[in-house]
Every structure is written in C-alpha cells, then in structure tokens.
Design a protein around this motif. Structure first.
Motif, short mmCIF file in Angstrom:
data_model
loop_
_atom_site.label_atom_id
_atom_site.label_comp_id
_atom_site.label_asym_id
_atom_site.label_seq_id
_atom_site.Cartn_x
_atom_site.Cartn_y
_atom_site.Cartn_z
N VAL A 354 0.84 -1.20 0.00
CA VAL A 354 0.00 0.00 0.00
C VAL A 354 0.88 1.25 0.00
O VAL A 354 0.66 2.19 -0.77
CB VAL A 354 -0.95 0.00 1.22
CG1 VAL A 354 -1.62 1.37 1.36
CG2 VAL A 354 -2.00 -1.08 1.07
N TRP A 461 -5.81 -4.46 -1.74
CA TRP A 461 -4.70 -3.70 -1.16
C TRP A 461 -4.15 -2.67 -2.15
O TRP A 461 -3.78 -1.56 -1.75
CB TRP A 461 -3.59 -4.64 -0.71
CG TRP A 461 -3.98 -5.40 0.52
CD1 TRP A 461 -4.41 -6.69 0.60
CD2 TRP A 461 -4.03 -4.90 1.87
NE1 TRP A 461 -4.70 -7.03 1.90
CE2 TRP A 461 -4.47 -5.95 2.70
CE3 TRP A 461 -3.72 -3.68 2.45
CZ2 TRP A 461 -4.62 -5.81 4.08
CZ3 TRP A 461 -3.86 -3.55 3.83
CH2 TRP A 461 -4.31 -4.59 4.62
N LEU A 464 -6.52 0.23 -2.06
CA LEU A 464 -6.28 1.04 -0.87
C LEU A 464 -5.10 1.98 -1.09
O LEU A 464 -5.14 3.15 -0.68
CB LEU A 464 -6.01 0.14 0.33
CG LEU A 464 -7.22 -0.54 0.98
CD1 LEU A 464 -6.77 -1.47 2.09
CD2 LEU A 464 -8.19 0.50 1.54
N GLY A 465 -4.07 1.49 -1.76
CA GLY A 465 -2.93 2.34 -2.09
C GLY A 465 -3.33 3.49 -2.99
O GLY A 465 -2.90 4.64 -2.80
#
Length: 575
Positions: A354, A461, A464-465
């Motif tokens: 992330v 993930w 989310l990054g």
C-alpha cells in the motif's frame, strides 16, 4: 492460507495459529535432565469419558523412543518458519537447509510460529521435509495452525513449547462460501497429505482429520490385552469398542450416527465424513474407552499438554537449551533468513505494498510537474522496484507478470507522447499495469477458487494504495508550498512582473478574471510563461491565467490557442 487459509490473508491476518513440532533423542541418547511433565488433561467431557480407575496410566514417550535416527552428540540446526506460509517460505527453507548441511547439521528442527497460509505451499513444504535424508523435528514454539500443523506432521516428531497450540486446518477462501464440490476438491489433497504423514511418522490420522473437518469426533481407546492406546474417530470407535461390523460403518450409517450423535448428514458434512480408518475385523470389541478427546462441534485444536496426552507431541520444550538437553546434542545453531530474504518478505507484505503504491503515484505525479528526473521521479522508481522486485525475490512473481506490467507502461507512454488526449491506449495501459502488480503476489499452483480469492485480496490492497494516494495528492497540492522539503520537488513559479515585456505594467486580474470568466474566450492566442506539464500558466490577452494543455507538454515562450473555457478550467493547445 488460500486453502488452509487461502489466502489466508489480511489481513489479512489473511489467519490461523501454529502447530505441534518435534522430537527427541534415540534410545542411546540419554538426556541429562527430565522434560517437564504434562499437565493433567481437562478435555474429558463427562465421568463416562474419564479413564477407568483400574487402567494403568501410560506415560508420554521418552526422547529415546521417539526418533530412532538421532544419535547422541548430534549437530542440530534450528530453522524458524514464522508468519504467513506461501511459496517464498519453501524457497527460503530449501536455502536454509542447504546452509545447515554446510555447517555439518545432522538433525533439522523446524521452529514453527505461524497462523498458516497458502495450502498448496504448505503441501509442497510437507513433501519436501518427508523426502529429506536428515531426521526432522517440528518445534511448535507458540502456535502452528492450518498449514503450520501440516508442516509439523511431516516431521519425524513434534515437540511444543509451554503455552503453545496447534490444529484448525480447514480449507477456506476469505469472503467465499465453498460449495460441497469445491470443499471436496480443496480437502482431498490436504487429507491425503495428512494421511501420508500419519502413516510415515506414526501419528493417528483421526487427529488431523478432526482439525480439517467438522463433526469428526476423536476418542482415545486402549487395547484390553496389550494396553496400546490410539486416537480414533467415531466410526473406528463403533467397531473397536462397541463391536460393530466394519462393513456396516464403512460410510455414515446407524452405528456412526448413534455414536457421534451430532452428525447431520448434510451434503457439506458428507465431505470428509468419518469412515473406518483403523479398525479391522480382529479389533471388534477388543478395545475400551479411555476418554472422549473431541466432540466434533469445532475444528480440533490442541494445547501442548493435550497434544502430549493424545500422543501427537513427545515433549514440552521452551528454549533452545532445553531442546539441546532433550536431544543430547553437541551443538545447536539457528539458521535464520538472510537480509535479502527478510527484505523480500517485507516488500511483499500487504501494508508495505500500500505504501509503495502511494509512493509510486505521488512521486510520479510530482515528477510530471517538473522537468528532468528529480526527487519525485527517484521515489517513484524506487517504489516500482519494490513492487516488482519484492515478489520476484519472494518467488511469487513470474516473468509474464512483469511483461504484462511493462506492456501497460508502453501503452501509457504512447498515449502521452504519441497520441494526443487520453483514450484507449491510456486506459488499456493503466489496466495492464494494475493487473501485473495484482498478479505478482498471487501464489502459483492454487485451485481456481483459491487463486480468485488471493487475487481479490491483492486488488483490494492495491486499491487502498490508490485511495490513499488520492488523499496524498489533495494534501500535497494544498500545502505543497508551505512544506519546506517539498518545495525542492518543483520549480518555483516565476514572478508575473518578470514575464511581461520590458516597460509593460502588470495588469490587475481579479479572481474571476484569473479563471477566465468573461475575459478569456475560445480561440484567443497567448504564450506560455511557465511550463505546462500539463498544468501551468500562460499570458492571454494581457492576462496571466492558469491553463492546462490538451496534448503535448509545452515550454516557456511557445504560442498557444484556447480550445475551451469551462468555469475555472482553461484548456489550450499549441498554436
């Protein structure tokens, strides 16, 4: 792990617990001290299940009886397996075993502290350990759940530390409810691997069966003549204790249903249902109940003392010194990961990825705002190296994952520098880059359902990054000029008075005028006063306004034409 805990994941504590591991010295190795005695078992569920008063207690096996291949004065190598299990775990284990051989190791101890991980990876490790030509001991030092117990079962003996636990090995895919067919497909190789380990290393398979499948009950029984003790499921119990015909309990039926009581016979519970595993015709009625170990309402987990009571573990060992004493070893050495292996594990951690995605996007954005390779570009390149290099070092990424990503980069560059605007090439490039990064941490060799679950976690993930990168864009854009260290990432805007012709007075421009309200119109021509990459400033009709280039990046002094004015957005192109 993705079948064991597929994917096991997020985060992902993608998790589970640790398993029993390990061993003891041969008949001729005499430890200098006694191993701690197990605590009294508390798993008996009723007075009926308690040992009969006339039955002699059977002491746990000694180190000398547990592993006949270990000689006094052994050179012991302890190899830790920690955290999530995946393909990188096997590669690291293989390298460390070879290093242990180079040190002259004659016994390998696998120290387990893991919640589990990818089922396919644990199965590969299990096969690898059973094929080793050195004695192996599993040391459950804290926990060995899911794939951890599978690895421990592959070792010649299991020892456990104080306050440790193991078990709970059912295959799961996070976020998915497996159908009976999918569950059977996931269970089949897992149970086969456990059955092989049990036969090879002398464990009772029913214990592992109950760790993987609900409604498998476990009974400890004792032969009336020899005093031998075994841990068996309800089907074997029906034959060995109650005298049932083995042919009548080959599949769940009246005898089994009466003994197990809670068996529902549902399609899902039929998957891996209890069958006769141990009993033969000569065993009918020749055994008696010692106690009921597990009721089948949950997946079996065992503490260190319970594992010793049922014969899964042979000793309690809480330190390397105790382990050395137990084995009568001449020396003991921990063979840990190298710095490069630790780096690979760190770079493939979801939270690390992330942060790397944020660094890639934010660094790349600010590099586009300034010509040449600056700090932003360097940060973006380092982040990209971590995103691709980490999975490569860990053995997760394959060459074609990197090829997919690079094709996406080429398509995006074509969109930026060859074809004006933002269309098919740009979108396709971004999709391929994202797909390459997502696939690079999905272990190979997984069943389709588990691979899909692992890919979903990887995508989550990465998204989310991207989300936190957007927050970073807003924050840095707003406060960029007030944070001293960030001012070095971009060239400062020139003083407007310095950009006007000699002797010309700087016009007064209000906020509305600065964004083109009523003053800037389509078709007007001006010149660039600060680089457009793609946003900058231009002088149009004597006014200094912020503009955005539609197409090429433009340098100071070039003529531009206004192509559209929409609120505060003024788009220009090369005149």
């Amino acid at each position: 792990m993705p079948a064991m805990h597929v994917m096991n994941s997020p985060f992902y504590r993608m998790l589970l617990s640790t398993l029993a591991a390990v061993l003891i010295a041969p008949a001729f190795a005499q430890p200098t001290g006694e191993s701690p005695q197990p605590e009294p078992s508390t798993s008996a569920e009723s007075a009926e299940d308690a040992p009969s008063p006339d039955l002699p207690e059977v002491a746990p096996p000694t180190a000398a009886a547990a592993i006949p291949g270990i000689r006094s004065g052994a050179v012991v190598a302890v190899i830790p397996i920690e955290k999530m299990i995946y393909d990188f775990t096997l590669e690291s284990l293989e390298r460390r075993v070879e290093r242990a051989r180079a040190l002259g190791a004659t016994v390998i101890v696998i120290e387990l502290d893991t919640p589990g991980g990818v089922a396919a990876s644990a199965q590969k490790i299990s096969k690898y350990l059973k094929a080793l030509d050195l004695p192996t001991i599993a040391w459950v030092n804290n926990e060995a759940y899911s794939g951890g117990i599978m690895i421990a079962a592959a070792c010649d003996a299991i020892v456990m530390s104080a306050s440790s636990a193991t078990g709970d090995c059912a295959p799961i895919v996070p976020g998915m409810d497996l159908s009976p067919t999918e569950r059977a497909k996931a269970l089949s190789p897992i149970l086969t691997e456990f059955r092989d380990s049990a036969q090879q290393n002398g464990y009772d398979f029913s214990l592992f069966h109950a760790m993987c499948v609900l409604e498998i009950e476990v009974f400890q029984v004792e032969h009336k003549t020899t005093g031998q003790r075994r841990s068996v499921n309800q089907a074997d119990y029906a034959v060995m204790v109650e005298g049932a015909d083995p042919q009548n309990v080959a599949a769940p039926g009246d005898w089994v249903n009466r003994v197990m009581g809670s068996f529902t016979g549902s399609p899902q519970n039929q998957v891996g249902a209890p069958t006769v595993q141990v009993a033969t015709e000569t065993d009918r009625g020749q055994w008696r109940l010692v106690r009921r170990v597990h009721d089948g309402q949950t997946l079996l987990t065992l503490t260190q003392s319970e594992a010793i009571d049922v014969g899964l573990a042979v000793a309690i060992v809480s330190s390397e010194a105790e382990l050395m004493q137990l084995l009568g070893a001449a020396s003991i050495t921990a063979v840990r990961m190298t710095w490069s292996e630790q780096l690979a594990r760190f770079l493939t951690h979801p939270l690390t990825r992330v942060v790397l995605v944020m660094a890639l996007l934010v660094g790349g954005y600010f590099e586009l705002q300034a010509p040449g390779l600056g700090i932003g570009g360097a940060i973006a390149l380092l982040a990209l190296a971590g995103l691709l290099g980490g999975p490569l070092l860990a053995g997760l990424a394959q060459v074609w994952h990197i090829v997919v990503f690079l094709i996406g980069v080429v398509l995006l560059l074509i969109e930026l520098f060859v074809l004006p605007g933002f269309g098919v090439f740009g979108v396709a490039g971004l999709v391929l880059m994202f797909l390459g990064l997502a696939l690079s941490v999905v272990p190979s060799g997984l069943p389709a359902a588990q691979r899909w679950g692992a890919l979903q976690q990887s995508v989550l993930w990465l998204l989310l990054g991207v989300f936190f990168s957007g927050i970073g864009f807003v924050f840095l854009t707003r406060y960029f000029g007030s944070v001293p260290i960030f001012t070095r990432l971009m060239l400062a805007n020139p003083d407007p008075a310095d950009l006007l012709p000699p002797g010309a007075a700087a016009p007064h421009v209000s906020g509305d005028e600065a964004v083109g309200a009523g003053r800037i119109a389509q078709g007007q021509v001006g010149r660039i006063v600060s680089p457009l990459r793609p946003i900058g400033r231009a002088e149009i009709e004597g006014q200094l306004v912020d503009v955005i280039s539609e197409g090429d990046w433009l340098e100071v002094g070039q003529k531009v034409r206004v192509v559209s004015v929409q609120g505060n957005r003024i788009a220009v192109e090369r005149a």
